[in-house]
Design a protein around this motif. Structure first.
Motif, short mmCIF file in Angstrom:
data_model
loop_
_atom_site.label_atom_id
_atom_site.label_comp_id
_atom_site.label_asym_id
_atom_site.label_seq_id
_atom_site.Cartn_x
_atom_site.Cartn_y
_atom_site.Cartn_z
N ALA A 28 8.29 -9.80 24.59
CA ALA A 28 7.97 -10.39 23.30
C ALA A 28 9.16 -10.27 22.35
CB ALA A 28 6.74 -9.72 22.70
N LEU A 35 14.05 -17.36 19.04
CA LEU A 35 12.79 -18.04 18.77
C LEU A 35 12.88 -19.53 19.01
CD1 LEU A 35 9.93 -17.88 17.77
CD2 LEU A 35 10.76 -18.30 15.47
N GLU A 37 10.42 -22.65 18.83
CA GLU A 37 9.09 -23.03 18.37
C GLU A 37 8.23 -23.62 19.47
OE1 GLU A 37 10.05 -24.55 13.90
OE2 GLU A 37 9.91 -26.01 15.55
N GLY A 44 1.48 -21.66 26.59
CA GLY A 44 0.03 -21.76 26.68
C GLY A 44 -0.40 -22.78 27.72
N ALA B 139 -11.99 -15.28 21.71
CA ALA B 139 -11.16 -15.19 20.51
C ALA B 139 -11.35 -13.81 19.86
CB ALA B 139 -11.53 -16.30 19.54
N TYR B 143 -8.48 -11.03 19.04
CA TYR B 143 -8.21 -10.44 17.73
C TYR B 143 -8.28 -8.93 17.82
CZ TYR B 143 -9.00 -15.19 16.20
OH TYR B 143 -8.95 -16.54 16.06
N PRO B 151 1.54 -7.12 21.20
CA PRO B 151 2.46 -8.10 20.60
C PRO B 151 1.84 -9.47 20.36
CG PRO B 151 3.58 -6.91 22.33
CD PRO B 151 2.16 -6.42 22.33
N ILE B 153 3.02 -12.46 20.39
CA ILE B 153 3.33 -13.53 21.33
C ILE B 153 2.35 -13.51 22.49
CG2 ILE B 153 5.03 -14.37 22.99
CD1 ILE B 153 7.18 -13.76 21.11
N GLN B 157 -0.47 -16.29 23.26
CA GLN B 157 -0.46 -16.88 24.60
C GLN B 157 -1.87 -16.91 25.17
OE1 GLN B 157 1.27 -18.54 26.53
NE2 GLN B 157 0.31 -18.23 28.51
N LEU B 159 -4.74 -16.86 23.58
CA LEU B 159 -5.58 -17.79 22.84
C LEU B 159 -5.27 -19.23 23.22
CD1 LEU B 159 -5.52 -16.05 19.36
CD2 LEU B 159 -7.52 -16.36 20.82
N PHE B 160 -4.00 -19.54 23.22
CA PHE B 160 -3.58 -20.91 23.52
C PHE B 160 -3.98 -21.30 24.92
CE2 PHE B 160 -0.94 -23.23 20.56
CZ PHE B 160 -0.89 -24.47 21.16
N TYR B 221 4.00 -26.67 11.22
CA TYR B 221 4.33 -25.52 12.07
C TYR B 221 5.80 -25.17 11.97
CZ TYR B 221 4.99 -22.95 16.49
OH TYR B 221 5.31 -22.03 17.45
N ASN B 222 6.04 -23.86 11.81
CA ASN B 222 7.44 -23.44 11.64
C ASN B 222 7.79 -22.31 12.59
OD1 ASN B 222 5.94 -21.36 10.69
ND2 ASN B 222 6.46 -21.68 8.54
N GLY B 223 7.05 -22.15 13.66
CA GLY B 223 7.35 -21.10 14.62
C GLY B 223 6.40 -19.93 14.55
N MET B 225 2.58 -18.59 14.25
CA MET B 225 1.19 -18.98 14.32
C MET B 225 0.44 -18.25 13.20
SD MET B 225 0.71 -21.13 16.70
CE MET B 225 -0.96 -21.14 17.29
N PRO B 226 -0.21 -18.98 12.34
CA PRO B 226 -0.90 -18.33 11.23
C PRO B 226 -2.15 -17.62 11.73
CG PRO B 226 -1.40 -20.64 11.24
CD PRO B 226 -0.42 -20.44 12.34
N TYR B 227 -2.51 -16.53 11.08
CA TYR B 227 -3.81 -15.99 11.43
C TYR B 227 -4.52 -15.42 10.22
CZ TYR B 227 -1.99 -11.14 11.67
OH TYR B 227 -1.43 -9.93 11.41
N ILE B 228 -5.82 -15.35 10.40
CA ILE B 228 -6.67 -14.95 9.27
C ILE B 228 -7.05 -13.50 9.44
CG2 ILE B 228 -8.82 -15.48 8.11
CD1 ILE B 228 -8.55 -18.27 9.38
N PHE C 94 -5.87 -27.04 18.53
CA PHE C 94 -5.32 -26.07 19.46
C PHE C 94 -5.62 -24.63 19.08
CE2 PHE C 94 -2.29 -25.55 16.20
CZ PHE C 94 -1.96 -26.82 15.76
N PRO C 96 -8.22 -21.31 18.14
CA PRO C 96 -9.42 -20.79 18.79
C PRO C 96 -10.73 -21.25 18.15
CG PRO C 96 -7.85 -19.02 18.40
CD PRO C 96 -7.33 -20.21 17.68
N PHE C 104 -4.98 -24.35 9.58
CA PHE C 104 -3.60 -24.31 10.06
C PHE C 104 -2.63 -24.96 9.07
CE2 PHE C 104 -0.64 -23.64 13.45
CZ PHE C 104 0.25 -24.70 13.42
N ILE C 107 -2.44 -23.13 5.55
CA ILE C 107 -1.73 -21.85 5.66
C ILE C 107 -0.24 -22.08 5.77
CG2 ILE C 107 -1.35 -19.80 7.06
CD1 ILE C 107 -4.22 -19.73 7.77
N ASN C 108 0.14 -23.08 6.56
CA ASN C 108 1.56 -23.37 6.72
C ASN C 108 2.19 -23.88 5.44
OD1 ASN C 108 2.06 -22.61 9.38
ND2 ASN C 108 1.27 -24.52 10.19
#
Lengths: 343, 269, 244
Positions: A28, A35, A37, A44, B139, B143, B151, B153, B157, B159-160, B221-223, B225-228, C94, C96, C104, C107-108
């Motif tokens: 990781a 990185l 993207e 996945g 999911a 979490y 990690p 990533i 992985q 989740l995706f 998307y900027n690289g 992954m957002p999460y709540i 994409f 969950p 998504f 947030i971005n």
């Protein structure tokens, strides 16, 4: 090839969990450094792809039986070592959880056996040197896959053996595992190559645009890492060996005699040994394993080797067992009914 | 074909995991901790322990009832994956023939005990995982492990990949069915055809990855992954883990089977 | 107001393998317009759409979106203004859960938790799917996926909404819901579709593309009654205009 929980001891299980988590953390970190993207969706999807591809069986020629691919080398070739390690680990995780394909405690072992050797040993050390840049080599694929699988199969034997739960002798197990996986390795190697070749000939652009430069660079720095890896591997095997040697009182006394010139341990070590012995007696965390090397083995009295089993205890045991289960059933139903009433 | 069965199982487990019961609503993190300690406790039993493992089945029973999980499903799954371990463990009775005790005149060897021990441990550990999966959404599980500092990533992985396993396996199924109608070999596809199928599936997958990437970019998307952020644990969660860990500890170190049995025999006498 | 216009001026686009997908496309779409893009398969519809948020950049010609000229630097900003809904919702959903998919975008965009929640809630309520928020996408029906995909885009509150075959694979009821939904939107709408009846219903203007150029551009009522034109482009009169 997937190991099950009941065959490994907590020590082995936790140990390899540590190694695999370390591998994941390391990969990781490496991925984060460069990185890309696109990696997230790509990894996945390819993970799901290998998963789906594994569900389809093909007939193995000349044997009439069927099999499915592993996919580790395919992933390494497409994604490079770090990403492929993570993807393979994720596939094994889902398999362990959803198909009980390999136990949960054993997941660490399975990730190590099936992902580590492919991504970090076979791919960089065997595939890449043989295959020339940008080309997919038949020889490289087969050799690297075979070696990866041999290493993995051997690890399974070692892990089972050092867990001390199965009575299967080391040599027999090895004789069983290695040849089978040699055959599997050859077939997987051929298929891996064939699939990539097919895609490269039918739609070369897709390979270029999606995975073109994903091969993470492993430069000269890698030789240091390589040494580190082998060093760790040696430590593990060496460490485990000596761990068990220390559990064997006769073996220890024998080595103490050689070192100290007397058969009694100095105070400090005695204390530690008792702790280990205590833990062992209470929890069997360190398996009841004895090393066949020293002849002093035979002098271990029967009672020490086997726990005493009393028939009377067993009867009450059976009785008590049923009672416990009955109580649980009742408790469960009562709670369930109460919950329903509350709604 | 094996394929259909596997796929069905995945879908079935997935749907089970979204039920709404007391067990399902317990926080995933708590359930994971419980499962881990459970497995460690079970696996740490001595080599010849069989009966002392039995109380641990109470967890399975309890969860299956409260979680409304079909019993036959769980044990069918266990049964399906048992051949390998059975094959390995079966050597024990032959290799370790020292007699432990006599049951109704028949000698029971240590080998048989260790064999049974392995099997019982196997059933316990495998079934507890199946139950964990059946009562926790994937999911939610992810979490939970993210919370435990696995990690990002790797979690992303999982989740995706999970998200697209269903999509891709369905695609693969369609491709396989198209061929199956024309071949009678039930053992699996011919190698040549398998390579073509896998190759085509790979091409489609790579194309799909491109489209998804495009979709991600389209929404900024900027690289990363957002999460709540995860909700806090509540009282039931704490109570659950407390009771579970305590019970595991008791079952492991206090020989309840023995004590209760002796108690009952004492009472009867 | 210029900030909602879309202007293509002589745009051409060539794919890396040499295929020329757009060969000089020009049009001007103004604030609040609802425009249908129709044409045969391979005519360039999807390629055109992919330019709207800068996934593809023109080989030559200029594209103005709002106050921006489309290029590598401006496309991140443009993506906040133009929302694209894809043909296949599986490619767009994409995450969950439904909630996370819709969240998504916001947030971005850098919004804080409570603002994100407001936008997600609103978007899901507009498409009527708020009760699905904790479901994973693979548990949704085709119509629901479509609706959630739309929500995930409108949560970013774009000025311009572009859609690629939005009514494909929908049962009649879902399709009708979709049409009503689209009619309720005040965004500038650009919809590529084979569903000419839907275009007739939702879009007052229609552009026909053939071999990468615009061959017709006018009110839908007129363009879509031109039987000869439609048949030249592998299309038919919309069912509502066909006489038995």
């Amino acid at each position: 090839m997937h190991m099950a929980d009941a065959l490994i001891s907590p020590a082995v299980g936790v140990g390899f969990w540590g190694l695999s988590l370390g591998g994941i953390a390391y990969s990781a970190k490496k991925l984060k450094e460069n990185l890309d993207e696109k990696m997230v969706p790509l990894m996945g999807i390819l993970g799901a792809f290998v998963f789906a591809a594994q569900m389809i069986n093909f007939t193995i020629p000349a044997t009439g039986s069927s099999g499915h691919i592993g996919g580790g080398m395919l992933l390494s070739i497409l994604l490079g070592p770090y990403a492929s390690f993570i993807v393979m680990a994720s596939i094994l995780t889902v398999q362990a959880l959803f198909f009980a394909d390999g136990g949960f405690l054993a997941l660490g072992c399975n990730i190590w056996n099936l992902a580590f050797y492919t991504s970090f040993i076979a791919y960089p050390l065997i595939y890449k040197p043989i295959a020339r840049k940008g080309k997919f080599s038949f020889l490289a694929t087969i050799v690297s896959v075979v070696i990866a699988l041999q290493l993995g199969a051997f690890s399974v034997v070692v892990q089972t053996y050092f867990s001390g739960i199965s009575e299967l002798p080391f040599k027999t197990f090895v004789m069983l595992m290695q040849p089978i996986h040699l055959g599997i390795g050859i077939i997987e190697g051929v298929i891996t190559y064939a699939i990539i070749k097919y895609v490269a000939t039918t739609k070369p652009e897709i390979l270029e645009s999606s995975v073109g430069n994903k091969q993470n660079k492993l430069n000269g720095v890698y030789t240091k890492k390589l040494v580190l890896v082998f060093f760790i591997l040696t430590l593990i095997t060496g460490g485990i060996l000596s761990w068990f040697a220390s559990n064997n009182p006769d073996g220890l006394e024998w080595s103490i005699e050689k070192i100290y010139g007397k058969s009694e341990l100095p105070e400090k070590e005695h204390f530690l040994k008792n702790i280990f012995k205590g833990i062992q007696e209470k929890t069997s965390l360190f398996p009841d394993y004895t090393f066949k090397k020293s002849e002093k083995q035979e002098t271990i009295p029967e009672e020490e080797r086997y726990p005493n089993i009393d028939m009377g205890t067993s009867l009450s045991g059976i009785f008590g067992a049923f009672l416990v289960l009955l109580i649980t059933f009742l408790t469960g139903y009562v709670i369930k009914t109460l919950k329903k009433k509350n709604l | 074909m094996k394929f259909d069965k596997e796929f069905f199982n995945l879908g079935y487990l997935d749907r089970l995991s979204y039920k709404n019961t007391f067990i399902h609503n317990i926080d995933a993190r708590v359930k994971v901790i419980g499962a881990v300690f459970y497995i460690i406790a079970v696996v740490s039993f001595p080599k010849y322990a069989v009966l002392s493992l039995v109380p641990f089945f109470s967890f399975q029973i309890f969860f299956m009832i409260l979680g409304e999980i079909p019993v036959d499903f769980v044990f069918k799954r266990v049964f399906v994956v048992s051949p390998f371990i059975f094959f390995i463990a079966i050597f024990n009775p032959f290799l370790d023939r020292n007699t432990a005790f006599y049951l109704l005149g028949i000698p029971i060897s240590y080998g048989i005990l260790s064999f049974l021990s392995i099997l019982v441990k196997f059933v316990l550990t495998v079934s507890i995982i199946i139950i964990l999966i059946s009562t926790t959404s994937f999911a939610g599980l992810c979490y939970a492990i993210r919370y435990f500092k696995v990690p990002e990533i790797f979690v992303n992985q999982l989740l995706f990949m999970y998200r697209y396993i269903f999509v891709l396996t369905e695609e693969a199924m369609r491709m396989v069915r198209a061929k199956e109608l024309r071949s009678f070999n039930n053992k699996g596809l011919e190698l040549k055809f398998y390579v073509k199928l896998a190759g085509n599936l790979l091409i489609r997958s790579l194309n799909r990855a491109e489209r998804i990437y495009y979709a991600m970019l389209s929404r900024g998307y900027n690289g990363n992954m957002p999460y709540i952020k995860k909700k806090k644990l509540n009282f039931s969660d704490f109570l659950f883990i407390l009771i579970m860990l305590l019970t595991i500890y008791l079952f492991r170190f206090f020989e309840p089977v023995d004590r209760i049995g002796k108690l009952m025999i004492g009472v009867i006498r | 107001m210029s900030h909602h216009i879309v202007r293509f001026e002589n745009v051409t686009f060539k794919y890396p393998d040499g295929t020329s997908a757009l060969n000089g496309v020009s049009f001007l779409i103004t604030h609040g317009e609802s425009v249908g893009i129709v044409g045969a398969n391979g005519s360039g519809k999807t390629t055109l759409l992919m330019h709207l948020n800068g996934y593809l950049l023109p080989t030559s010609g200029t594209i103005n979106i709002g106050d921006f000229i489309l290029n590598k630097k401006t496309r991140m900003e443009i993506r906040k203004k133009v929302g694209v809904v894809f043909q296949n919702p599986d490619d767009q959903l994409f995450m969950p859960t439904v909630y996370e998919d819709v969240a998504f975008g916001p947030i971005n965009m850098g919004l804080d938790e409570s603002s994100v929640d407001i936008k997600v809630r609103r978007a899901l309520e507009i498409v009527g799917c708020y009760d699905l928020k904790d479901k994973p996408p693979h548990h949704l029906s085709g119509g629901q996926k479509r609706a959630v995909a739309i929500a995930s885009v409108i949560a970013m509150e774009p000025d311009i909404l572009a859609m690629d075959e939005p009514s494909s694979n929908l049962d009649p009821k879902s399709r009708r819901s979709l049409i009503n939904l689209l009619k309720s939107f005040s965004h500038t709408k650009i919809i590529a579709s084979h569903d000419l009846d839907m275009i007739l219903d939702v879009c007052e203007r229609c552009i026909v593309i053939k071999d990468g150029i615009v061959v017709a551009d006018g009110p839908s009522e007129i363009v879509l009654s031109d039987q000869k034109l439609l048949e030249e482009n592998n299309l038919e009169l919309p069912l509502t205009l066909q006489r038995r």
